[in-house]
Design a protein around this motif. Structure first.
Motif, PDB file in Angstrom:
ATOM      1  N   ASP A 137     -12.788  49.792 -40.040  1.00  0.00           N
ATOM      2  CA  ASP A 137     -14.002  49.753 -39.223  1.00  0.00           C
ATOM      3  C   ASP A 137     -13.617  49.675 -37.748  1.00  0.00           C
ATOM      4  O   ASP A 137     -12.881  48.768 -37.324  1.00  0.00           O
ATOM      5  CB  ASP A 137     -14.827  48.523 -39.627  1.00  0.00           C
ATOM      6  CG  ASP A 137     -16.104  48.415 -38.828  1.00  0.00           C
ATOM      7  OD1 ASP A 137     -17.139  48.908 -39.300  1.00  0.00           O
ATOM      8  OD2 ASP A 137     -16.045  47.839 -37.709  1.00  0.00           O
ATOM      9  N   ALA A 138     -14.094  50.622 -36.960  1.00  0.00           N
ATOM     10  CA  ALA A 138     -13.664  50.740 -35.563  1.00  0.00           C
ATOM     11  C   ALA A 138     -14.012  49.506 -34.749  1.00  0.00           C
ATOM     12  O   ALA A 138     -13.188  48.995 -33.976  1.00  0.00           O
ATOM     13  CB  ALA A 138     -14.283  51.990 -34.919  1.00  0.00           C
ATOM     14  N   ASP A 139     -15.223  48.997 -34.920  1.00  0.00           N
ATOM     15  CA  ASP A 139     -15.635  47.841 -34.123  1.00  0.00           C
ATOM     16  C   ASP A 139     -14.818  46.614 -34.477  1.00  0.00           C
ATOM     17  O   ASP A 139     -14.385  45.863 -33.602  1.00  0.00           O
ATOM     18  CB  ASP A 139     -17.124  47.543 -34.359  1.00  0.00           C
ATOM     19  CG  ASP A 139     -18.004  48.600 -33.710  1.00  0.00           C
ATOM     20  OD1 ASP A 139     -17.473  49.399 -32.898  1.00  0.00           O
ATOM     21  OD2 ASP A 139     -19.207  48.634 -34.026  1.00  0.00           O
ATOM     22  N   ARG A 140     -14.645  46.413 -35.781  1.00  0.00           N
ATOM     23  CA  ARG A 140     -13.901  45.236 -36.195  1.00  0.00           C
ATOM     24  C   ARG A 140     -12.427  45.363 -35.768  1.00  0.00           C
ATOM     25  O   ARG A 140     -11.789  44.376 -35.407  1.00  0.00           O
ATOM     26  CB  ARG A 140     -14.016  45.012 -37.696  1.00  0.00           C
ATOM     27  CG  ARG A 140     -15.488  44.669 -38.083  1.00  0.00           C
ATOM     28  CD  ARG A 140     -15.651  44.411 -39.580  1.00  0.00           C
ATOM     29  NE  ARG A 140     -14.805  43.317 -40.010  1.00  0.00           N
ATOM     30  CZ  ARG A 140     -14.152  43.291 -41.161  1.00  0.00           C
ATOM     31  NH1 ARG A 140     -14.220  44.322 -42.003  1.00  0.00           N
ATOM     32  NH2 ARG A 140     -13.401  42.256 -41.476  1.00  0.00           N
ATOM     33  N   ALA A 141     -11.909  46.561 -35.823  1.00  0.00           N
ATOM     34  CA  ALA A 141     -10.523  46.756 -35.388  1.00  0.00           C
ATOM     35  C   ALA A 141     -10.386  46.475 -33.895  1.00  0.00           C
ATOM     36  O   ALA A 141      -9.412  45.849 -33.450  1.00  0.00           O
ATOM     37  CB  ALA A 141     -10.045  48.167 -35.722  1.00  0.00           C
ATOM     38  N   ALA A 142     -11.342  46.915 -33.140  1.00  0.00           N
ATOM     39  CA  ALA A 142     -11.292  46.683 -31.688  1.00  0.00           C
ATOM     40  C   ALA A 142     -11.382  45.187 -31.386  1.00  0.00           C
ATOM     41  O   ALA A 142     -10.669  44.660 -30.521  1.00  0.00           O
ATOM     42  CB  ALA A 142     -12.437  47.439 -30.999  1.00  0.00           C
TER      43      ALA A 142
END
Lengths: 389, 389, 389, 389
Positions: D45-50
């Motif tokens: 998940d892009a947001d969680r990774a960020a």
């Protein structure tokens, strides 16, 4: 005037000394319904038996156990000889109408143990009772452990881990002794010390072991012969002998209630002298005991909030703890031999009440069957083997 | 035939039970040069004394200690009464030519203790000996600790920390007892339990305490009267009584060799039942002991390399450990009462050899002087106060 | 975007490394309301300061703390220098409008500490705050101990026993260091480690020490000079220097709530490396802690029935324990430096809220006054000496 | 200027947090020959990774691990995902020429582990190395244990007893999680925690397990579904799911040098949070370790005389102990995450030297084969089953 209980003890080595102390001491600290009399001690050698009588406090000595057990002035026969003689003496005594206290292990084979249990069952119908000497049951911390399980404080038991660790033959130069010969001792660590943790765990849980997967090992197969009549701490002499018993026994087990267990009995755990360790984990609580700190029981109560939960180090010397109120104030610990004294207390109480004392010969047979199953599983490549109940 | 040592015991409560057990048991496990005979027990109430004789194994009972100590058939008087009677009984017995074993504390005052020590010194010239019962010296782990210090394994001692922690009156509703009255007990925690750690540390170090800075405290000054003749665990009745002894004693101390120490004796350490804790730090090694785990001594050997150094948990049950070889195999722990048995062994050995047993009344006096100095320092606003030697 | 908190740290030895780790790590495991920035580290030697910046993660280095504390881009000054410089730096920083975190002990004298506390009080009126670094307060087990006392689980506190035991100069050949010189270190074991247990016990009880009876000792008065710039573990060189601080400090104390205490701080307890031991006995419960097993707190709950009561070994790694939920799952212990990280967390939280962080400089002064009283009592022959509050 | 080592980490849950901390912290306390750079963290998940990148200190984040592992500016791939994805990611990364650090267990099956070991062997020929993350090897007390065995201080090893005890699903109402599903987790307690003690004992002894007799058990077969995306401590929701992994694994084992062992891994040992216990008994010495007291190793030296022999409680915080000298002074304990930091130190050292780091994927495969043999033995009625080497 209290009715006497006239005791004849057969054998007067390590166990004989412990039993004698118990017979002498129990009435000094407990109110017994019968008054034990140390009537006669029996040994093969007349001089040594006489010396033992003098030393250990017996009124007389004798050399022929067969004669002694038929005497009218003997009420109970206390069998403290090596395991290969238990069956013959105990059965004969029961048939002669004497109560019997027999040291553990009950016998060297299941067949012998079955014969003993049969004899005990027949005798019980006549009001004559037999008991096997698993004295560790009467260490107060162990008795408390059983009580906590019985009271539901542990819940559904999931795990047991039991070990009896000694190191007295860890040195390959430790000499031979009768305890290392199969025909005299039956087995090695398995029967000598493994028997204790089998009995203790069955006792604490109130359950039976139903199956095992086992392996036995003899690490040192040839040992020097002892320089003289050997004891546990004999010195090496010339020549070697073959060890025909196990040095160590390890097994997995399952209890009748579903719990899984690891068991280990060894004489090769360097630095551990007499470490009887028992841990129990249940759905509501856990217990941990180590005989190296025998006056303590560790108890985890699952009902405590997480933030203040922890294994409680219970110093088992409170007046309300089993047996303890008869001894000293709180915090004054007991020792190894107190278990023997408590054994006398419970035995005498049961006899006076006309009740079966525990552990019975049937309990001893149950242990013997587990030991036998361990040997069979080990011989069968550790295959899971059910215990015949 | 071993020469008998005919014992008369005065008092038959807690200490009487422990001493009786020791007199009965010592010859069963040790080779004694004299054969103790439990000749007569003395108590104020004839019926209770007779019952005690029966229970504890004494051949006869009596009510008048003055009469008993002059009997020809008594060799030794064992004084197990409260401290306020020690001086009178012990001095009379010594003057009557009887050996004396006297419970601790030696007396309730320095003056009494001095009189006793004087009487003992005069008696010793006639071959009549006196001993004071600091039995904890004979716990094997304590005896080993002393031995390690004497062997130089600890080096120059820098620090001692000693505490004797109990909790039996932590509850303000625990009732009055004679132990809380100054005229009977002399002092409270200080003399009852503090005396033990003063003696033990002086014994282990082989040194004297030379000065102290102390404070005493009575946390609960009024307590309910007991509902009936009180014991340690009596129940509260109506009315209250005034506590006239200390609940806790704390002091700093210096030993003759220069070591600094903290001492604490209290009956308010909730959860600690009989925790006798002694730690010693020296230039070459350190020791730690706690009676809650009485068969263990912790020893740090400064000679070990840093990477493998650590406090060694010595399970003091090896055949080579003090007293232990006479009991059970390694790993089979002893209990509280074994110290009393060892006391009998050492006492009988010294008497047979015509030597002064230890601790002598002079040793008991030395302890009494420390206790007295503690009280004086506390009264003087904790000012450092030298012990008069 | 979180507001930054720009930190300047003065000093970069042992404490500097610990503080740097904390500043780096806190925001990784906790949600901080301000974002710490490791702006600049200050050291007297430019090269070593630059190397420290690189090693410890600071954006820049500098050599003149006076200049740094006036910079607009610095919000907080973290003082990690020896105690003799604390007052000057901390007061200047507060006057320059910077928040201050100052290592313990707050100062080397009461006068300095008073000046610092005054400066902090004045600064607080302007919303500028000061904190002293008694980080052991933030060991989870200690924080839990305080919580249990505050929740009434211990009841009326009767006894405290506190010791801080080290052994790094037990060897008389251990070389001199600045920590053994009074003009740099102020005092020896007393201020270096005794200060911690004074603060910790006051913190856990929520009370003040009101009086003490003390004795200080310097066992080894001359030591070899170090072969090179010394550290804790330096090696001996040629010549000797004079130790002008105490090797050990022992004192009795009373707390404002009436509890009695023994305190000991020493660098001569062979085998004890960093044993911070605190025990508390109250009317309702007891606590025991030893930093050698820092993730554990022992708690005796007097409300448990006697038969199942015992010190609970609480492994302080549950999510509900102080600070712990931000780290690892239960059973995964923390280490020494986590206390520093928690200190940053609490400091930043207080600053963001505009509240006084604890321990304040006033708390540090309170400790300093106890240390001073200890020195005065020792000089006055251990006479009981009240702490000026 | 130190050469950088640019790291890409795949996964950012529990293990990701621990690895990130290690990458950040290692160069602050150790001199590393390469400078780790936290280049990019990868999550689905892009947001969680960020958010993870921000929180854990990574320079960038990404969602496609396949893309990341081919980047030129990545030198090492750190695999922190669940076990069912290890093989694919690790093999691809190695083939892309990246060094790999892969969390344990290496894989969910022997087949996968073999493929990974093959890939690692091929990569090693090209100077590209793989390591599996059995971090407990780097707990200083464990490293010391291995060293003592290697130095011959334990002698011929006779016995091993190993247990990994947790209790997080002892409650039957604890909800389902991916760790209880066979297709994701491979196995239950066996692979999750049993793998650690298999690796640790093989590592400490420097030997392989050659055969086992085992039994697996699932005590609770249906559990409530979690109320939300589950974690270790999720709360129960509606409906139930089927547990398809073992709750507990018990087995007997033999090591290549002849030692016998008991092993136990369970999540049902109420009160034990993360108790990794390892005991070793040899002909010359014994060892005991428990992660609940992780900074301590107990060592019995058979060369000590009986009278002063005892398990030494070594506080493993001396400068001469493995890894310790880089942290704090003696007596200041380390925590769980330090093992990860030490792993980075050793990994970076090996890579800089062009050497194979340990444990290698071959070591991970060896563990996997033992786990597989355990499962086969359990399925075969606990029959003794040799490990295919």
């Amino acid at each position: 005037m209290t009715t006497p209980l006239r005791v004849a003890m057969v054998g007067h080595a390590f166990m004989g000394a412990a039993h004698s102390h118990a017979w002498r001491t129990a009435p000094r600290f407990f109110d017994l319904p019968l008054a034990p009399e140390l009537a006669v001690v029996v040994g093969r050698d007349a001089d040594r038996a006489a010396a033992a009588a003098d030393r250990l406090g017996w009124a007389a000595s004798a050399t022929d156990w067969r004669e002694v057990i038929t005497r009218d002035d003997v009420d109970l026969v206390d069998v403290c000889t090596p395991g290969d003689t238990h069956a013959e003496i105990a059965i004969a005594a029961l048939e002669a109408g004497k109560h019997v206290l027999c040291e553990k292990p009950l016998a060297n084979s299941v067949a012998e143990a079955e014969a003993m249990a049969d004899a005990a069952a027949r005798a019980a119908e006549r009001g004559v009772f037999a008991m096997v000497g698993f004295t560790y049951r009467r260490v107060p911390a162990i008795a408390l452990a059983r009580q906590l399980v019985a009271d539901g404080r542990i819940g559904q038991v999931r795990h047991v881990r039991a070990a009896y660790l000694q190191d007295w033959i860890a040195d390959p130069q430790a000499p031979m002794s009768w305890r290392l010969e199969a025909d005299k001792a039956g087995s090695g660590a398995l029967g000598d010390i493994g028997a204790h943790v089998v009995d203790l765990t069955q006792h604490i849980l109130g359950e039976q072991i139903t199956g095992v997967a086992a392996t036995l090992e003899t690490f040192v197969k040839e040992r020097p012969l002892p320089s003289a009549a050997g004891s546990l701490s004999g010195t090496a002499g010339e020549g070697t002998g073959t060890v025909t018993v196990d040095d160590a026994a390890l097994f997995l087990a399952r209890f009748s209630g579903g719990a899984l267990a690891t068991f280990e009995a060894t004489r090769f755990a360097l630095g551990r002298k007499n470490a009887i360790r028992i841990e129990v984990n249940g759905s509501a609580g856990s217990l941990a005991f180590d005989f190296e700190d025998m006056n303590t029981l560790h108890f985890f109560d699952g009902a405590d909030p997480d933030e203040t939960a922890g294994f409680r180090r219970i110093v088992v010397t409170e007046p309300g703890h089993p047996y303890v109120g008869h001894w000293w104030p709180a915090g004054h610990g007991l020792g190894y031999e107190h278990g023997f004294t408590h054994q006398v207390v419970d035995l005498v109480g049961a006899l006076a009440a006309g009740e079966q004392p525990t552990p019975s010969f049937a309990d001893g047979l149950a242990v013997q069957r587990v030991l036998d199953t361990v040997q069979r599983s080990s011989a069968a490549g550790s295959a899971w083997t059910p215990v015949t109940l």
